[in-house]
Design an enzyme around this catalytic site. Structure first.
Site, PDB file in Angstrom:
ATOM      1  N   HIS A 194       0.822  -1.206   0.000  1.00 46.67           N
ATOM      2  CA  HIS A 194       0.000   0.000   0.000  1.00 46.67           C
ATOM      3  C   HIS A 194       0.854   1.253   0.000  1.00 46.67           C
ATOM      4  CE1 HIS A 194      -3.131  -2.943   0.965  1.00 46.67           C
ATOM      5  NE2 HIS A 194      -3.826  -2.149   0.197  1.00 46.67           N
ATOM      6  N   GLU A 436     -11.184 -10.543  -4.620  1.00 45.29           N
ATOM      7  CA  GLU A 436      -9.727 -10.513  -4.461  1.00 45.29           C
ATOM      8  C   GLU A 436      -9.201 -11.742  -3.727  1.00 45.29           C
ATOM      9  OE1 GLU A 436      -8.696  -6.828  -2.499  1.00 45.29           O
ATOM     10  OE2 GLU A 436     -10.431  -6.905  -1.191  1.00 45.29           O
ATOM     11  N   ASP A 460      -4.542  -8.168  -4.426  1.00 45.82           N
ATOM     12  CA  ASP A 460      -4.697  -9.265  -3.480  1.00 45.82           C
ATOM     13  C   ASP A 460      -4.995 -10.575  -4.190  1.00 45.82           C
ATOM     14  OD1 ASP A 460      -4.169  -8.312  -0.870  1.00 45.82           O
ATOM     15  OD2 ASP A 460      -5.941  -7.052  -1.022  1.00 45.82           O
ATOM     16  N   CYS A 507     -10.013  -2.865 -10.184  1.00 50.46           N
ATOM     17  CA  CYS A 507      -9.425  -1.694  -9.524  1.00 50.46           C
ATOM     18  C   CYS A 507      -8.045  -1.990  -8.945  1.00 50.46           C
ATOM     19  CB  CYS A 507     -10.357  -1.168  -8.435  1.00 50.46           C
ATOM     20  SG  CYS A 507     -10.670  -2.357  -7.124  1.00 50.46           S
TER      21      CYS A 507
HETATM   22  C1  PEP Z   1      -6.545  -4.972  -4.664  1.00 52.41           C
HETATM   23  O1  PEP Z   1      -6.324  -5.815  -3.790  1.00 52.41           O
HETATM   24  O2  PEP Z   1      -6.319  -5.141  -5.871  1.00 52.41           O
HETATM   25  C2  PEP Z   1      -7.102  -3.651  -4.282  1.00 52.41           C
HETATM   26  C3  PEP Z   1      -7.470  -2.783  -5.186  1.00 52.41           C
HETATM   27  O3  PEP Z   1      -7.187  -3.375  -2.949  1.00 52.41           O
HETATM   28  P1  PEP Z   1      -5.940  -2.921  -2.058  1.00 52.41           P
HETATM   29  O4  PEP Z   1      -4.760  -2.739  -2.978  1.00 52.41           O
HETATM   30  O5  PEP Z   1      -6.330  -1.678  -1.357  1.00 52.41           O
HETATM   31  O6  PEP Z   1      -5.772  -4.088  -1.138  1.00 52.41           O
HETATM   32 MG    MG Z   2      -7.131  -5.551  -1.797  1.00 50.03          MG
END
Ligand code: PEP
Ligand code: MG
Length: 578
Positions: A194, A436, A460, A507
């Site tokens: 992140h 995910e 994920d 996303c």
């Molecule tokens: C993902 O897991 O692709 C996602 C968009 O969520 P995050 O990166 O915030 O875990």
């Molecule tokens: Mg995620």
């Protein structure tokens, strides 16, 4: 003589500046003199930091499970007692008042004199108390570092710097970004952490997994950081410097060319309109949503509202924040993701127990369902804010239908309560789920039958499908969005959405990588959400693509099991791009 270190480039761009080394063991602190008229304010800042440390420790202790060994709980009590100790609290206050030093400096001076006393002790047990002193003092120092973002002198000190450290949490990254750093490099971490995602979102060039920073780079040294190639050059010679200054200029030109696409809609050559949305982390990111002419926000990561503070925001604060974001969206769709806390997104004072496998532990919707005190105010706030404009709610990390039914039940229950209280909300708000976890992808049709939309979180999904910790640079080489298993799962989710007649978005970071745009279009994806810096580049590919001719090639690619063949087929798909 210049020195080159290699890492993983996670946020493109070149940064040139002075190295500012932050070592976690002994925190680097800014030492500055406080003018007499600000001395009492500095004392208050210090005492507030001690109080926040106390709240954090209390919250950790309150959340210790009953079966925890007694000595671990006692260890936290020891730290709490130290916060009441005059040597840790009163002496720094005296140092601030008498010598006019800032709080961090006063605390550092006191730490050094306490450690000197412990070092002279022969008793090994008493010597371990020295570590306790360090832990408690470092906790206060970190709180002071976070709060010093309001402190102009501290801001100036990092302005233009390239921060070098062993690791950064997303919360620390937010603070450093506010302090105006030019870039950062860490020894650990992966491109899907992140922290890396945040760096891309706020456009700070960044390199992670750069081993040797602490050993080879000196504080104050001139550094070139290449966030695309993952290179750090310390003390560069004149020719190298000129080369990178030229690269910076070319990068600027590339950005200008892409900016000319902003008003052009995203439509394929065979006339399929594609929805392009932005991922946002902080309310300030909204400005880019309109500037880049997006169709809205496909992922608003609300957890950033919960960071860098001792207590989670209450319903009113969340309601105000979400309403403001919705107002600023000016009618564009906002997808608010409920809290995805845990794993690499730890939040101060959350009291989340650190499990040995945090990514597989109590995170995201699991944590929210376990802790209604945390989740209920967010549900109420999102629903109430939905009366301000178009909003969808998205649930992270669903893995089974019990969770899904529990969430849907809670949402209905919250709506009923708002109804009774006469508070406005959108009764037709769309509820979607992030796919995910591989189990959810394999059963996507079940999730699709109960939800209004799906969104594929590839960050994920790849981590869990390939069993690779997304923040561990040692296994980063295995992180492969093109692994046949990943591609097949993605295709299953897209097909499940099509069959159920609901939209499917993506996303995760894969959606914002132009190398994969044609592949995803060929799989049937027409809704992409990404960090805003990638939007125009992805649009450029969409506008040069024909889905009809991509689909059969992608179909053939999905049958391939050999990674090299898949890469070759992707290159062939992209070959006509200019
Ligand atoms: C993902 O897991 O692709 C996602 C968009 O969520 P995050 O990166 O915030 O875990
Ligand atoms: Mg995620």
């Amino acid at each position: 003589m210049s020195l080159v270190l290699n890492g993983i480039g996670v946020s493109r761009g070149v940064a040139i500046g002075k190295a500012h080394i932050i070592l976690r063991g002994s925190i680097e602190v800014l030492e500055s003199a406080i003018p007499p008229q600000y001395i009492e304010a500095e004392v208050t800042r210090f005492l507030n930091a001690v109080e926040t440390a106390r709240l954090q420790l209390n919250s950790i202790r309150d959340n210790i499970p009953d079966d925890t060994r007694a000595d671990i709980a006692a260890f936290i009590d020891t730290h709490l007692l130290m916060l009441d100790d005059a040597t840790i609290v009163n002496t720094p206050v005296e140092l601030i008042r008498e010598n006019g030093c800032n709080a961090e400096w006063a605390l550092k001076l006191q730490r050094n004199s306490l450690v000197a006393v412990f070092e002279q002790m022969n008793d090994p047990y008493l010597r371990t108390r020295r570590d306790d002193v360090d832990h408690v003092i470092n906790r206060i120092q970190r709180i002071l570092l976070a709060s010093s973002q309001e402190d102009k002198s501290a801001e100036d000190s990092l302005l233009g710097a390239i921060v070098m450290t062993d690791d950064l949490t997303p919360a620390e990254t937010v603070v450093l970004e506010h302090q105006g750093i030019n870039g950062f490099a860490t020894e650990s971490g992966g491109p899907l952490s992140h922290t890396a995602i945040l760096a891309r979102s706020v456009q700070i060039p960044a390199v992670v997994g750069a081993h040797g920073i602490q050993q080879y780079i000196r504080d104050g040294e001139r550094i070139i950081l290449d966030g695309q190639q993952g290179i750090l050059i310390a003390d560069p010679d004149q020719r190298t410097l000129e080369h990178y200054i030229e690269r910076e200029a070319r990068e600027e030109q590339r950005r200008a060319e892409l900016a000319s696409l902003i008003r052009t809609p995203a439509v394929t050559l065979d006339q399929t309109a594609v929805t392009l949305m932005a991922n946002i982390e902080l309310p300030d990111d909204i400005e880019a949503v309109a500037r880049e002419n997006t169709n809205g926000v496909g992922l608003y990561r609300t957890e950033f509202l919960f960071m860098n503070r001792a207590e989670p925001p209450d319903e009113e604060e969340q309601y105000d924040c979400y309403s403001r974001v919705i107002d600023d969206m000016n009618g564009r769709l906002l997808t608010i993701r409920t809290l995805d806390m845990g794993a690499d997104k730890q939040v101060d004072g959350s009291g989340i127990r650190c499990s040995s496998n945090p990514a597989l532990g109590l995170r995201a919707i699991r944590l929210c369902l376990k802790d209604p005190g945390l989740f209920a105010p967010q549900l109420r706030a999102i629903l109430r804010a939905s009366s301000h404009g178009p909003v969808r709610m998205m649930i992270p990390m669903l893995s089974n239908t019990q969770e899904l039914h529990q969430v849907l039940h809670l949402i209905q229950h919250t709506k009923d309560a708002l109804e009774r209280e006469g508070l406005a909300y959108d009764p037709h708000i769309q509820i979607g789920g992030m796919i995910e976890v591989p189990a959810a992808a394999l059963c996507a049709e079940t999730f699709a039958s109960h939800l209004d939309f799906l969104s594929i979180g590839t960050n994920d999904l790849i981590q869990y499908t390939l069993a690779i910790d997304r923040v561990d640079d040692e296994v980063n080489y295995l992180y492969d969005p093109l692994h046949p298993a990943v591609l097949r799962l993605i295709k299953m989710v897209i097909d499940a959405g099509l069959a159920a007649g609901i939209p499917v978005a993506m996303c995760g970071e894969m959606a914002g990588d132009p190398r994969y745009t044609r592949l995803l279009l060929g799989m049937g994806l027409t809704e992409f959400s990404m960090h805003h810096t990638a939007l125009q580049e992805v649009k450029r590919v969409i506008n040069q693509s024909t889905i009809e001719s991509l689909a059969p090639n992608v179909e053939a690619l999905l049958q391939a099991a050999d990674p090299e063949r898949i890469v070759a087929q992707i290159e062939a798909l992209n070959s006509s791009l200019y």
